[in-house]
Design a protein around this motif. Structure first.
Motif, PDB file in Angstrom:
ATOM      1  N   ALA A   1       1.867 -29.455  11.906  1.00  0.00           N
ATOM      2  CA  ALA A   1       0.712 -28.592  11.637  1.00  0.00           C
ATOM      3  C   ALA A   1       0.853 -27.250  12.341  1.00  0.00           C
ATOM      4  O   ALA A   1       0.607 -26.186  11.749  1.00  0.00           O
ATOM      5  N   GLU A   2       1.257 -27.302  13.613  1.00  0.00           N
ATOM      6  CA  GLU A   2       1.450 -26.064  14.362  1.00  0.00           C
ATOM      7  C   GLU A   2       2.595 -25.253  13.757  1.00  0.00           C
ATOM      8  O   GLU A   2       2.523 -24.026  13.657  1.00  0.00           O
ATOM      9  N   GLY A   3       3.653 -25.947  13.326  1.00  0.00           N
ATOM     10  CA  GLY A   3       4.785 -25.268  12.706  1.00  0.00           C
ATOM     11  C   GLY A   3       4.399 -24.584  11.413  1.00  0.00           C
ATOM     12  O   GLY A   3       4.815 -23.451  11.144  1.00  0.00           O
ATOM     13  N   ALA A   4       3.586 -25.257  10.583  1.00  0.00           N
ATOM     14  CA  ALA A   4       3.153 -24.672   9.311  1.00  0.00           C
ATOM     15  C   ALA A   4       2.318 -23.417   9.549  1.00  0.00           C
ATOM     16  O   ALA A   4       2.456 -22.422   8.834  1.00  0.00           O
ATOM     17  N   ALA A   5       1.457 -23.452  10.562  1.00  0.00           N
ATOM     18  CA  ALA A   5       0.619 -22.290  10.869  1.00  0.00           C
ATOM     19  C   ALA A   5       1.471 -21.109  11.326  1.00  0.00           C
ATOM     20  O   ALA A   5       1.261 -19.967  10.900  1.00  0.00           O
ATOM     21  N   LEU A   6       2.451 -21.378  12.210  1.00  0.00           N
ATOM     22  CA  LEU A   6       3.325 -20.311  12.687  1.00  0.00           C
ATOM     23  C   LEU A   6       4.182 -19.750  11.557  1.00  0.00           C
ATOM     24  O   LEU A   6       4.403 -18.536  11.476  1.00  0.00           O
ATOM     25  N   ALA A   7       4.660 -20.628  10.682  1.00  0.00           N
ATOM     26  CA  ALA A   7       5.497 -20.176   9.569  1.00  0.00           C
ATOM     27  C   ALA A   7       4.710 -19.271   8.637  1.00  0.00           C
ATOM     28  O   ALA A   7       5.209 -18.234   8.183  1.00  0.00           O
ATOM     29  N   SER A   8       3.473 -19.640   8.341  1.00  0.00           N
ATOM     30  CA  SER A   8       2.644 -18.838   7.451  1.00  0.00           C
ATOM     31  C   SER A   8       2.285 -17.499   8.062  1.00  0.00           C
ATOM     32  O   SER A   8       2.223 -16.482   7.369  1.00  0.00           O
TER      33      SER A   8
ATOM     34  N   SER B   1       3.451 -20.097  -1.099  1.00  0.00           N
ATOM     35  CA  SER B   1       3.993 -18.972  -1.861  1.00  0.00           C
ATOM     36  C   SER B   1       4.746 -17.991  -0.970  1.00  0.00           C
ATOM     37  O   SER B   1       5.704 -17.349  -1.417  1.00  0.00           O
ATOM     38  N   ARG B   2       4.375 -17.884   0.316  1.00  0.00           N
ATOM     39  CA  ARG B   2       5.020 -16.930   1.216  1.00  0.00           C
ATOM     40  C   ARG B   2       6.206 -17.545   1.958  1.00  0.00           C
ATOM     41  O   ARG B   2       7.046 -16.828   2.493  1.00  0.00           O
ATOM     42  N   THR B   3       6.262 -18.884   2.003  1.00  0.00           N
ATOM     43  CA  THR B   3       7.305 -19.540   2.801  1.00  0.00           C
ATOM     44  C   THR B   3       8.286 -20.351   1.971  1.00  0.00           C
ATOM     45  O   THR B   3       9.230 -20.913   2.517  1.00  0.00           O
ATOM     46  N   ALA B   4       8.073 -20.423   0.661  1.00  0.00           N
ATOM     47  CA  ALA B   4       8.846 -21.340  -0.183  1.00  0.00           C
ATOM     48  C   ALA B   4      10.352 -21.133  -0.088  1.00  0.00           C
ATOM     49  O   ALA B   4      11.128 -22.089  -0.185  1.00  0.00           O
ATOM     50  N   ALA B   5      10.791 -19.894   0.107  1.00  0.00           N
ATOM     51  CA  ALA B   5      12.226 -19.605   0.115  1.00  0.00           C
ATOM     52  C   ALA B   5      12.833 -19.585   1.519  1.00  0.00           C
ATOM     53  O   ALA B   5      14.013 -19.282   1.675  1.00  0.00           O
ATOM     54  N   THR B   6      12.049 -19.936   2.536  1.00  0.00           N
ATOM     55  CA  THR B   6      12.545 -19.892   3.912  1.00  0.00           C
ATOM     56  C   THR B   6      13.627 -20.952   4.132  1.00  0.00           C
ATOM     57  O   THR B   6      13.404 -22.130   3.855  1.00  0.00           O
ATOM     58  N   PRO B   7      14.804 -20.579   4.636  1.00  0.00           N
ATOM     59  CA  PRO B   7      15.844 -21.578   4.940  1.00  0.00           C
ATOM     60  C   PRO B   7      15.323 -22.614   5.930  1.00  0.00           C
ATOM     61  O   PRO B   7      14.626 -22.267   6.898  1.00  0.00           O
TER      62      PRO B   7
END
Length: 290
Positions: A70-77, A106-112
């Motif tokens: 959850a914390e990772g998803a928030a930071l990634a976004s 939509s903003r993180t879909a292509a992140t390696p």
């Protein structure tokens, strides 16, 4: 992640390899690759996170650290990192579920995305491939392998961006050379974000122009644009027909218009494309033949 019955160790390199991992301060010569970009590490073991982060900081990368999905998803976004490294078995969230969340954004879909796991079984690898993981790192973790995996993945991303930039440049040249008006329009404000050379000449448009697309239609045509053309393009994807454009000087121009809506993967309309062909000469010839 590690639990009470688990043990963990890093495989440290010998002295020559350690110098390579330690970064510029530990070497006399310049490295071929300079670490640039932001990396997000998600792991519920502080020792693991810190050790990986230290090794990568020494290469020049900026680091973001999270202890659960959850914390990772928030930071990634929020920060849109250049690469994500995540453990699979974590308290407070499964790593595969985290990967699915990243791919769905939509903003993180292509992140390696590189998976770190102490159980690299076939089913786990297939699950990662199913959701487009970009690599696996097995535990116990070798720091040189970590650094090499990050470097190789980011080098590949740089090449992809370079190729995309070249394609964009070529596409721009094609659009500029097109014989018809071509415009890209914001779907919310109808502001023109791009207009090719022919379009600028047709509309007497300058870079300082900030009027919406409706400004370049006659009153009746502008009303038709809002009430009929755009709703049709939103519903069917495209509208094609004739209309009338009007320049700021008042010159009227009959045109054939193709207006198309372009959607993102989440189905939200990202922009409208407009192709306009000047029909003035054709209309004059038709009138002369009557």
């Amino acid at each position: 992640a590690l639990h009470q019955a688990s043990s963990f160790k890093f495989l440290l390199p010998d002295a020559p390899r350690a110098a390579a991992v330690a970064g510029p301060a530990a070497q006399n010569g310049d490295r071929e690759w300079k670490g640039e970009g932001t990396i997000l590490i998600v792991d519920d073991e502080p020792a693991v996170r810190d050790c990986m982060a230290t090794a990568l900081r020494r290469q020049g990368y900026d680091m973001l650290l999270a202890e659960n999905a959850a914390e990772g998803a928030a930071l990634a976004s929020e920060h849109l990192p250049d690469l994500i490294i995540s453990d699979i078995c974590m308290d407070g969230g499964d790593g595969f579920e985290f990967l699915r969340t990243i791919r769905a954004g939509s903003r993180t879909a292509a992140t390696p995305f590189i998976i770190v796991t102490g159980h690299p079984d076939q089913d786990g690898m297939l699950e990662g491939l199913k959701h487009a993981a970009d690599g696996y790192l097995p535990k116990p973790l070798s720091l040189p392998s970590l650094v090499a995996a990050v470097e190789n993945r980011l080098k590949r991303e740089e090449l992809i961006r370079r190729d995309a930039s070249e394609i964009k440049t070529q596409l721009f040249r094609v659009l500029q050379a097109a014989p018809d008006l071509i415009a890209l329009v914001d779907p919310e404000t109808l502001t023109i974000h791009f207009l090719n050379s022919v379009g600028k000449r047709m509309l007497d448009w300058t870079e300082e122009s900030n009027e919406p697309l409706t400004r370049y239609f006659s009153p009746a045509a502008g009303e038709n644009l809002v009430k009929n053309i755009i709703p049709t393009a939103l519903k069917a994807g495209q509208w094609r027909g004739e209309s009338v454009l009007v320049t700021p000087s008042g010159r009227r121009m009959p045109v054939e218009i193709v207006l198309q809506s372009h959607r993102r993967s989440d189905e939200k309309v990202e922009y409208f494309s407009v192709i306009g062909r000047d029909l003035s000469e054709r209309k004059e010839n038709e009138s002369a033949l009557r």
